[in-house]
Design a protein around this motif. Structure first.
Motif, short mmCIF file in Angstrom:
data_model
loop_
_atom_site.label_atom_id
_atom_site.label_comp_id
_atom_site.label_asym_id
_atom_site.label_seq_id
_atom_site.Cartn_x
_atom_site.Cartn_y
_atom_site.Cartn_z
N ASP A 198 76.86 -70.98 14.95
CA ASP A 198 75.70 -70.12 14.15
C ASP A 198 75.85 -68.70 14.69
OD1 ASP A 198 75.16 -72.42 12.82
OD2 ASP A 198 73.35 -72.68 13.98
N ILE A 199 75.61 -67.66 13.80
CA ILE A 199 75.85 -66.32 13.97
C ILE A 199 74.54 -65.80 14.06
CG2 ILE A 199 76.95 -64.27 13.48
CD1 ILE A 199 79.14 -65.56 12.43
N VAL A 200 74.02 -65.27 15.17
CA VAL A 200 72.73 -64.74 15.00
C VAL A 200 72.99 -63.18 14.96
CG1 VAL A 200 70.27 -64.51 16.08
CG2 VAL A 200 71.58 -66.65 16.32
N VAL A 201 72.49 -62.73 13.87
CA VAL A 201 72.48 -60.85 14.01
C VAL A 201 71.07 -60.38 13.80
CG1 VAL A 201 73.39 -59.24 12.46
CG2 VAL A 201 74.75 -61.43 12.42
N THR A 202 70.84 -59.55 14.54
CA THR A 202 69.66 -58.79 14.77
C THR A 202 69.75 -57.44 14.31
OG1 THR A 202 68.74 -60.17 16.73
CG2 THR A 202 67.57 -58.16 16.23
N THR A 203 69.24 -56.94 13.29
CA THR A 203 69.31 -55.30 12.76
C THR A 203 68.03 -55.23 12.55
OG1 THR A 203 69.28 -56.45 10.59
CG2 THR A 203 71.41 -56.01 11.68
N ALA A 204 67.94 -53.87 12.45
CA ALA A 204 66.41 -52.93 12.35
C ALA A 204 66.12 -53.03 10.59
CB ALA A 204 66.77 -51.66 12.56
N VAL A 205 67.26 -53.31 9.93
CA VAL A 205 66.95 -53.33 8.39
C VAL A 205 67.81 -54.69 8.00
CG1 VAL A 205 66.54 -50.81 8.03
CG2 VAL A 205 68.75 -51.76 7.88
N ALA A 206 67.47 -54.91 6.69
CA ALA A 206 68.22 -56.17 6.22
C ALA A 206 69.64 -55.73 5.83
CB ALA A 206 67.61 -56.66 4.87
N LEU A 207 70.49 -56.78 6.21
CA LEU A 207 71.98 -56.68 5.74
C LEU A 207 72.22 -56.63 4.59
CD1 LEU A 207 73.66 -58.64 8.65
CD2 LEU A 207 73.46 -56.20 8.64
N THR A 208 73.33 -55.93 3.89
CA THR A 208 73.70 -56.01 2.55
C THR A 208 74.67 -57.33 2.49
OG1 THR A 208 75.53 -54.55 2.82
CG2 THR A 208 73.49 -53.58 1.91
N ASP A 209 75.29 -57.77 1.61
CA ASP A 209 76.08 -58.87 1.39
C ASP A 209 77.56 -58.37 2.12
OD1 ASP A 209 74.29 -60.71 0.08
OD2 ASP A 209 74.94 -60.47 -1.76
#
Length: 178
Positions: free
Chosen positions: A109-120
């Protein structure tokens, strides 16, 4: 869980994964394992199966119900669990199976933390980056939004981290000023 029980759980888990690999049924058994674990999470099945108050016959009936919707391999596996009276450890065994599937398929599993939602498009680029940098296949992409990182992203895969967040860069800058 003591070492003896842990070894027992690991052996059962390893056996099911080996059968799945041998019979080319990894995907099928992996989804069945996830489904059974979700039943454990949604109910008190683990407590029921490990209870000393509940009769063995009642436990067998319940596991037989699980077998009705199982593949041949999972059905046989559950039968071995019953024959050896290991139903109290079924949840732990299935959790071990799930971990062994991750190792066998190299699919994390890949956990990605960002400040805003990611685009496709960004998600696809991250999946490609992870495959290139870590040499793993992507399991699920779990997206976390954390405005405190200010920008950039933090990727966690198989206990490895890529941190390009603005927060980390500012922390490094602050440390360099001292």
């Amino acid at each position: 869980m003591d070492k003896k029980t842990q070894a027992l759980v690991e052996q059962y888990a390893k056996s099911l994964v080996e059968i799945a690999i041998e019979k080319d049924s990894l995907a099928e058994l992996q989804s069945e394992t996830e489904a059974l674990l979700s039943v454990f999470e949604e109910t008190n099945l683990a407590d029921f199966l490990s209870s000393l108050v509940v009769s063995r016959d009642e436990k067998v009936k319940l596991v037989r119900l699980l077998q009705e919707s199982s593949s041949v391999y999972m059905n046989n596996f559950l039968e071995v669990i019953l024959q050896n009276e290991r139903e109290a450890f079924l949840k732990a065994i299935l959790e071990g199976v799930q971990k062994d599937f991750v190792i066998a398929t190299n699919q994390h599993d890949i956990v990605v933390t960002t400040a805003v939602a990611l685009t496709d498009e960004q998600k696809e680029r991250i999946l490609a980056l992870v495959a290139e940098k870590f040499g793993v296949k992507a399991g699920k992409l779990v997206e976390n939004i954390d405005e405190s990182i200010l920008g950039g992203f933090v990727i966690n895969v198989n206990n490895k981290v890529i941190d390009t967040s603005i927060r980390r860069q500012l922390q490094e800058f602050k440390m360099n000023l001292k």
